[in-house]
Write an enzyme that holds these catalytic residues in place. Structure first.
Site, mmCIF file in Angstrom:
data_model
loop_
_atom_site.group_PDB
_atom_site.id
_atom_site.type_symbol
_atom_site.label_atom_id
_atom_site.label_comp_id
_atom_site.label_asym_id
_atom_site.label_seq_id
_atom_site.Cartn_x
_atom_site.Cartn_y
_atom_site.Cartn_z
ATOM 1 N N ASP A 80 9.252 -13.245 3.586
ATOM 2 C CA ASP A 80 9.641 -11.875 3.258
ATOM 3 C C ASP A 80 10.590 -11.934 2.070
ATOM 4 O O ASP A 80 10.834 -13.023 1.524
ATOM 5 C CB ASP A 80 10.279 -11.174 4.478
ATOM 6 C CG ASP A 80 9.950 -9.681 4.502
ATOM 7 O OD1 ASP A 80 10.236 -9.004 3.508
ATOM 8 O OD2 ASP A 80 9.401 -9.210 5.518
ATOM 9 N N GLU A 101 4.232 -1.834 2.956
ATOM 10 C CA GLU A 101 5.328 -1.399 2.097
ATOM 11 C C GLU A 101 5.301 -2.051 0.717
ATOM 12 O O GLU A 101 6.310 -2.563 0.248
ATOM 13 C CB GLU A 101 6.677 -1.684 2.788
ATOM 14 C CG GLU A 101 6.829 -0.943 4.094
ATOM 15 C CD GLU A 101 8.136 -1.260 4.825
ATOM 16 O OE1 GLU A 101 8.664 -0.345 5.471
ATOM 17 O OE2 GLU A 101 8.606 -2.412 4.773
ATOM 18 N N TRP A 132 1.220 0.023 12.866
ATOM 19 C CA TRP A 132 2.657 0.061 13.167
ATOM 20 C C TRP A 132 3.274 1.420 12.922
ATOM 21 O O TRP A 132 4.218 1.811 13.570
ATOM 22 C CB TRP A 132 3.399 -1.027 12.396
ATOM 23 C CG TRP A 132 3.558 -0.836 10.920
ATOM 24 C CD1 TRP A 132 2.625 -1.092 9.957
ATOM 25 C CD2 TRP A 132 4.707 -0.361 10.224
ATOM 26 N NE1 TRP A 132 3.122 -0.810 8.713
ATOM 27 C CE2 TRP A 132 4.404 -0.363 8.844
ATOM 28 C CE3 TRP A 132 5.978 0.058 10.617
ATOM 29 C CZ2 TRP A 132 5.308 0.046 7.862
ATOM 30 C CZ3 TRP A 132 6.891 0.467 9.647
ATOM 31 C CH2 TRP A 132 6.547 0.459 8.282
ATOM 32 N N HIS A 178 7.011 -7.298 -0.209
ATOM 33 C CA HIS A 178 7.899 -8.158 0.587
ATOM 34 C C HIS A 178 7.840 -9.605 0.110
ATOM 35 O O HIS A 178 7.765 -10.538 0.904
ATOM 36 C CB HIS A 178 7.532 -8.074 2.076
ATOM 37 C CG HIS A 178 7.995 -6.805 2.734
ATOM 38 N ND1 HIS A 178 9.316 -6.514 2.945
ATOM 39 C CD2 HIS A 178 7.296 -5.740 3.216
ATOM 40 C CE1 HIS A 178 9.425 -5.330 3.543
ATOM 41 N NE2 HIS A 178 8.216 -4.828 3.706
HETATM 42 C C1 TNX Z 1 9.141 -2.011 8.533
HETATM 43 S S1 TNX Z 1 6.829 -2.962 10.300
HETATM 44 C C2 TNX Z 1 8.683 -3.232 8.124
HETATM 45 C C3 TNX Z 1 9.584 -4.403 8.185
HETATM 46 C C4 TNX Z 1 10.953 -4.021 8.652
HETATM 47 C C5 TNX Z 1 10.824 -3.053 9.795
HETATM 48 C C6 TNX Z 1 12.113 -2.677 10.447
HETATM 49 C C7 TNX Z 1 6.450 -3.435 8.893
HETATM 50 C C8 TNX Z 1 5.089 -3.792 8.710
HETATM 51 N N1 TNX Z 1 7.368 -3.468 7.882
HETATM 52 O O1 TNX Z 1 9.618 -5.037 6.931
HETATM 53 O O2 TNX Z 1 11.632 -5.165 9.058
HETATM 54 O O3 TNX Z 1 10.217 -1.876 9.322
HETATM 55 O O4 TNX Z 1 11.891 -1.950 11.625
#
Ligand code: TNX
Length: 616
Positions: A196, A333, A399, A269
């Site tokens: 990450d 993200e 998610w 990330h």
């Molecule tokens: C979103 S869940 C993210 C993570 C963060 C998390 C914190 C996801 C696929 N991505 O990078 O750690 O929220 O809740």
């Protein structure tokens, strides 16, 4: 764990809970339990028979007994004459038995004079886990097991638990402890979030800078303010797993019928990788550093041929280490800022006839999928990979609620449900109390996790088949220690296990939280796990009106004591212990503040629950 088993299981035997519980304390609740009369007595004379003595479940069971101080040898059943499986004072573990069992299923017959456990592969292992949960170590020479007939198999084939080791690093011993816990509750997939923005945690031989540079950050943000404010700890932080350590962990997991899915995040990330090899970014001249705070970052992998070559090489090494079917490629993200401002990306969008940056993301994931598929493996991605078009064979991890999962299943793709809104985010707080430790925000109490059903009613029967399972995630931005990781994990992971394993018709939150959790927690205590002690059963943060109250409470952990105050002060072990229902009369126009705390035999403490008894 050595020698710790004795006090736990001793505590078990003192329990009255088990008597009324139709599931005999077992988590996750089995498909069918028929309680019998009497008990089996395991002593030094008990013969342990196995028709596959080398099977991992058999080895695990023998190991468990050894740790509890029983060194009964395993006898190879095949060397005995026919008809000896039910010999007196024996436990036989069989993979060759008549009849079919559902995948991963087992049958356990516990009689007074012998025990038979039937199961194939993982099924035998899960039968062993159930048997262990039923065993009560009375003393160094005697374990008793209550008589019962249990038939059991899982609801879902994918039962996952995730751990983010990038935001904070957890060492090999802790990963093993985590896997032990998963195995005990019949979870079979460990999603290992290895890379990450804040740290690259897996050795890649061809690209050593990934760990030389990418595994270290200069400091870490400590508070939870916005990205550009707040304070830092001024302490370098790092850690990574060598390939040898990864192999060791993969083998350890396999011994427990757990498959590990490695996650290598892309295209977002990826700050740790970009800081190690700036040529992976769209602005190679920029100075980059491994991220020191949390959130989304503007710099991501640039979809150049050089980037794809390097990612293919990385994934190639990763696939050599992890034998499972799936490689998780992240996909969540991905900020589009750099791509929007890159001539190269804009030209690529035009050349490939892509719609926009989302199309480019889809192109990125599809290119990676082609490579992974060419190696005989499949990709999983977070639900953002639906944006701009789903790669042809991808499995989707939903998610951001269930919408992505529903859409993917309707498109004929496999789906793993892991919605934050369904209590599957264990980085969320376990109650709304201000006494909870710092968390990322959100509220996921045990009851919410327990209530989650991964099969959305919007899907047809056929589409439901694409929901291959469920997972909970433990992101570790605010989890710097292994003790806190356990605190956030437990007891919610037990609820996850039941969501993933137990038929809906057998789920019962009251029975789970009031009868089985108290037993399981005392067991976890003795195994050296930290956990969140629930407030006393019957207590909560509430206001009640009336003049006369009878308050009945029960400890949330077996053997724990509830202390209370009526004077508004925070209760502690120097206050009155609860021993019988409290009869409280509140004078007119007065409020009595009943505060309770649960303190376990090992000294763990619950939050303070505050019940205001009001006579208006
Ligand atoms: C979103 S869940 C993210 C993570 C963060 C998390 C914190 C996801 C696929 N991505 O990078 O750690 O929220 O809740």
């Amino acid at each position: 764990m050595k020698n710790l088993l004795l006090p736990v299981l001793l505590a078990f035997s003192l329990s009255a809970f088990a008597q009324q519980d139709p599931y005999m304390g077992i988590v996750p609740a089995p498909v069918s339990v028929k309680k019998g009369k009497g008990e089996f007595k395991l002593t030094a004379e008990t013969i342990i028979l196995a028709d596959s003595p080398g099977q991992k479940a058999v080895v695990f069971f023998a190991d468990y007994l050894k740790k509890a101080g029983f060194d009964n040898n395993i006898t190879d059943m095949n060397q005995l004459e026919k008809g000896h499986r039910d010999m007196k004072n024996s436990i036989s573990l069989s993979v060759n038995f008549k009849g079919d069992l559902p995948l991963e299923g087992y049958q356990l017959f516990i009689f007074e004079d012998h025990i038979i456990l039937n199961g194939r592969g993982a099924g035998l292992f899960y039968g062993v886990q159930t048997l262990i949960q039923l065993m009560q170590v009375k003393n160094a020479n005697l374990i008793t097991v209550p008589c019962a007939v249990i038939k059991d198999y899982p609801r879902f084939g994918y039962r996952g638990m995730h751990l983010d080791v990038s935001r904070h690093f957890f060492d090999v011993d802790f990963i093993k402890k985590y896997l032990d816990l998963m195995a005990a509750y019949k979870l079979n997939t460990f999603h290992w979030h290895l890379t990450d923005d804040q740290g690259w945690r897996i050795e890649i031989k061809k690209y050593p800078k990934l760990t030389e540079t990418g595994s270290m950050r200069a400091q870490t943000k400590i508070n939870r303010a916005g990205i550009d404010t707040g304070f830092y700890d001024n302490t370098p932080y790092g850690g990574f797993y060598t390939q040898d350590q990864v192999r060791e962990i993969v083998a350890y997991a396999a011994d427990r019928f757990i498959t590990i899915i490695p996650e290598i995040e892309m295209p977002g990330h990826s700050m740790a990788a970009v800081a190690s090899y700036p040529e992976l970014s769209c602005n190679p001249g920029k100075p980059y550093k491994v991220a020191e705070t949390w959130g989304e970052f503007k710099d991501v992998y640039c979809p150049t041929e050089e980037t794809f070559k390097m990612l293919d090489d990385i994934l190639f090494e990763v696939m050599l280490l992890f034998p499972g079917k799936y490689i998780h490629i992240g996909g969540d993200e991905c900020n589009k800022f750099a791509w929007k401002n890159s001539d190269f990306c804009q030209q690529l969008i035009a050349d490939k006839n892509l719609k926009d940056e989302e199309g480019l993301q889809s192109y990125f994931i599809s290119r990676i999928e082609q490579f992974v598929n060419s190696q005989g493996r499949s990709i999983i991605g977070w639900d953002e990979i639906l944006e701009g078009g789903l790669a042809p064979n991808a499995t989707v991890m939903s998610w951001r609620g269930e919408a992505g999962g529903i859409k993917a299943a309707q498109l004929g793709h496999d789906v793993i449900m892991t919605p934050g809104s369904g209590g599957m985010y264990f980085d969320h707080a376990q109650s709304k109390s201000p006494q909870e430790p710092l968390s990322i925000g959100g509220n996921a109490p045990l009851s919410k996790t327990y209530a989650y059903d991964p099969a959305p009613s919007e899907l047809t029967k056929d589409q439901q088949q694409h929901i291959i399972g469920v997972q909970a995630n433990l992101w570790t931005e605010y989890i710097p220690t292994s003790a806190k990781a356990e605190y956030m994990l437990l007891p919610r992971m037990l609820a996850l296990a039941e969501v993933a394993w137990t038929p809906v018709a057998n789920k019962d939150f009251r029975n789970f939280s009031e009868e089985r959790i108290p037993r399981q927690l005392v067991r976890l205590d003795a195994q050296g796990y930290d956990y969140r002690v629930p407030v006393a059963i019957g207590a909560s943060d509430t206001v009640m009106t009336g003049s006369k109250f009878t308050i009945e409470l029960q400890p949330s952990v077996e053997g724990a004591t509830i202390y209370y105050t009526l004077d508004g002060y925070t209760p502690r072990e120097t206050d009155l212990p609860y021993t019988a229902p409290l009869q409280i009369t509140v004078p007119e126009k007065m409020t009595i503040d009943l505060k309770t705390i649960v303190i376990t035999a090992s000294g763990k403490r619950s939050l303070v629950a505050d019940m205001k008894l009001e006579n208006k």
